[in-house]
Design a protein around this motif. Structure first.
Motif, PDB file in Angstrom:
ATOM      1  N   LEU A  70       7.442   3.736   3.548  1.00 44.59           N
ATOM      2  CA  LEU A  70       8.025   4.627   4.526  1.00 44.59           C
ATOM      3  C   LEU A  70       9.318   4.448   4.717  1.00 44.59           C
ATOM      4  O   LEU A  70       9.957   3.678   4.766  1.00 44.59           O
ATOM      5  CB  LEU A  70       7.202   4.454   5.777  1.00 44.59           C
ATOM      6  N   LYS A  83       2.232  -7.962   6.978  1.00 43.08           N
ATOM      7  CA  LYS A  83       3.326  -7.060   7.782  1.00 43.08           C
ATOM      8  C   LYS A  83       4.039  -6.135   7.258  1.00 43.08           C
ATOM      9  O   LYS A  83       4.058  -6.128   6.075  1.00 43.08           O
ATOM     10  CB  LYS A  83       3.931  -8.125   8.639  1.00 43.08           C
ATOM     11  N   LEU A  84       4.382  -5.103   7.932  1.00 48.67           N
ATOM     12  CA  LEU A  84       5.509  -4.217   7.522  1.00 48.67           C
ATOM     13  C   LEU A  84       6.729  -5.132   7.285  1.00 48.67           C
ATOM     14  O   LEU A  84       7.261  -6.019   8.231  1.00 48.67           O
ATOM     15  CB  LEU A  84       5.802  -3.258   8.582  1.00 48.67           C
ATOM     16  N   ALA A 126       4.340  -1.115   3.763  1.00 46.51           N
ATOM     17  CA  ALA A 126       3.303  -1.316   4.459  1.00 46.51           C
ATOM     18  C   ALA A 126       2.065  -1.786   3.673  1.00 46.51           C
ATOM     19  O   ALA A 126       1.889  -1.538   2.393  1.00 46.51           O
ATOM     20  CB  ALA A 126       2.924   0.062   4.908  1.00 46.51           C
ATOM     21  N   PRO A 127       1.404  -3.028   4.124  1.00 50.33           N
ATOM     22  CA  PRO A 127       0.733  -3.536   3.478  1.00 50.33           C
ATOM     23  C   PRO A 127      -0.942  -2.844   3.565  1.00 50.33           C
ATOM     24  O   PRO A 127      -1.186  -1.988   4.268  1.00 50.33           O
ATOM     25  CB  PRO A 127       0.301  -4.861   4.091  1.00 50.33           C
ATOM     26  N   ILE A 128      -1.783  -3.246   2.705  1.00 51.00           N
ATOM     27  CA  ILE A 128      -3.089  -2.783   2.632  1.00 51.00           C
ATOM     28  C   ILE A 128      -3.950  -3.602   3.850  1.00 51.00           C
ATOM     29  O   ILE A 128      -3.902  -4.853   3.916  1.00 51.00           O
ATOM     30  CB  ILE A 128      -4.042  -3.388   1.516  1.00 51.00           C
ATOM     31  N   ARG A 173       0.985  -1.024  -0.221  1.00 51.75           N
ATOM     32  CA  ARG A 173       0.031  -0.128  -0.016  1.00 51.75           C
ATOM     33  C   ARG A 173       0.762   1.303  -0.228  1.00 51.75           C
ATOM     34  O   ARG A 173       0.600   2.154  -0.565  1.00 51.75           O
ATOM     35  CB  ARG A 173      -0.992   0.076   1.094  1.00 51.75           C
ATOM     36  N   SER A 174       2.059   1.195   0.768  1.00 49.99           N
ATOM     37  CA  SER A 174       2.764   2.447   1.050  1.00 49.99           C
ATOM     38  C   SER A 174       4.307   2.027   1.526  1.00 49.99           C
ATOM     39  O   SER A 174       4.327   0.918   1.630  1.00 49.99           O
ATOM     40  CB  SER A 174       2.142   3.443   1.957  1.00 49.99           C
TER      41      SER A 174
END
Lengths: 116, 113
Positions: free
Chosen positions: B34, B100-101, B92-94, B31-32
Motif C-alpha cells: 500500500l 504485521k504491516l 501488508a501480510p496475509i 499479501r499486498s
C-alpha cells in the motif's frame, strides 16, 4: 461520515508515568490499528484489534498494551513511560472483514506524546 | 529480518516534473503493498497493489507492483506544489498467517514552484 478521532491530541508526561490514548474509528469499521511515528524510526506498527481481539502485534515491549470495546472504540496504554516513548501515536480504522487482506486504512490525526 | 526500503529518501523537483518513487521489500508474509501520502497530518491512502504487473492509476499518480523482483514504484506526472509530502509504502501480510504491516522510511518530496 465522521472520520477517525483520537483524544487527547497532545499530552505531556514524565518518565515513569503511564498514559492512556483513545481512538474512535469510523462508524462501521471493526478493525483498529495503532502506530508509533518518530523521526528516527518512521511509522511502526504496534497492534491491531478486531472485534475486541488483538489480531496482530508489532515488536514493542509489554509496556505497550491495548484493548477494544464492543463499540469498536480502542484504547492504548503505555506504562512506565520512557523518554524514547515520545512520539506521534496514530490509530487507523478499516472496514476489514473477518479475514483476508488489509484494506485501506483511515488514519486519525494522532496524539502527540511528549515524555519529559 | 523483514524490511521495506524506500528510495530516494528525499527529492526536490520543480512543478511540471515527473518523479518516480521506489519501494523494495523483503518480507516473509506478503499479501499486498500500500502507498500513503502524508502531509503535516495523518497519512492518506493512495493505492493498494496485490497483483503483479497491474498498474493502478488515479489522476496524475500511478503505481505498479513487481512481485518477482519485490518492488513497487509510484509515479507522479506533472507535479504540483500540492504533491509535496512524505510518501510511505507498507507491506501488508496475509492476515491468517499473522504478521504485521511494515512501513518504509518514506520519501520526502518537495515540489518547488
Amino acid at each position: 461520515k465522521a472520520g477517525v478521532t483520537q483524544t487527547p491530541r497532545y499530552l505531556i508526561k514524565t518518565r515513569g508515568q503511564q498514559v492512556t490514548l483513545s481512538c474512535s474509528p469510523i462508524s462501521g469499521h471493526r478493525s483498529v490499528s495503532w502506530y508509533q511515528q518518530t523521526p528516527g524510526q518512521g511509522l511502526q506498527f504496534l497492534f491491531e484489534y478486531f472485534s475486541e481481539t488483538q489480531r496482530n502485534k508489532g515488536n514493542f515491549p509489554g509496556r505497550f498494551s491495548g484493548r477494544q470495546f464492543s463499540n469498536s472504540r480502542s484504547e492504548m496504554n503505555v506504562s512506565t513511560l520512557e523518554l524514547g516513548d515520545s512520539a506521534l501515536y496514530l490509530c487507523a480504522s478499516s472496514s476489514q472483514g473477518s479475514g483476508g487482506t488489509y484494506n485501506e486504512q483511515f488514519f486519525g490525526p494522532g496524539t502527540r506524546l511528549t515524555v519529559l | 529480518e523483514d524490511k521495506v526500503v524506500q528510495s530516494p529518501l528525499s527529492l526536490v523537483v520543480h512543478e511540471g516534473d515527473t518523479v518516480t518513487l521506489n519501494c523494495s521489500y523483503e518480507v516473509t508474509n506478503f499479501r499486498s503493498l500500500l502507498w500513503y501520502k502524508q502531509e503535516k497530518k495523518a497519512p492518506t491512502f493512495l493505492f493498494m497493489l496485490t497483483s503483479s504487473g497491474i498498474e493502478k492509476k488515479s489522476g496524475r499518480l500511478s503505481s505498479i507492483l513487481d512481485k518477482k523482483e519485490l518492488f513497487s514504484i509510484l509515479n507522479i506526472t506533472a507535479t504540483q506544489t500540492g504533491d509535496s509530502a512524505v510518501y510511505l509504502c507498507t507491506t501488508a501480510p496475509i492476515r491468517e498467517q499473522g504478521g504485521k504491516l511494515i512501513f518504509g522510511q518514506g520519501t520526502e518530496l518537495s515540489v518547488k514552484p
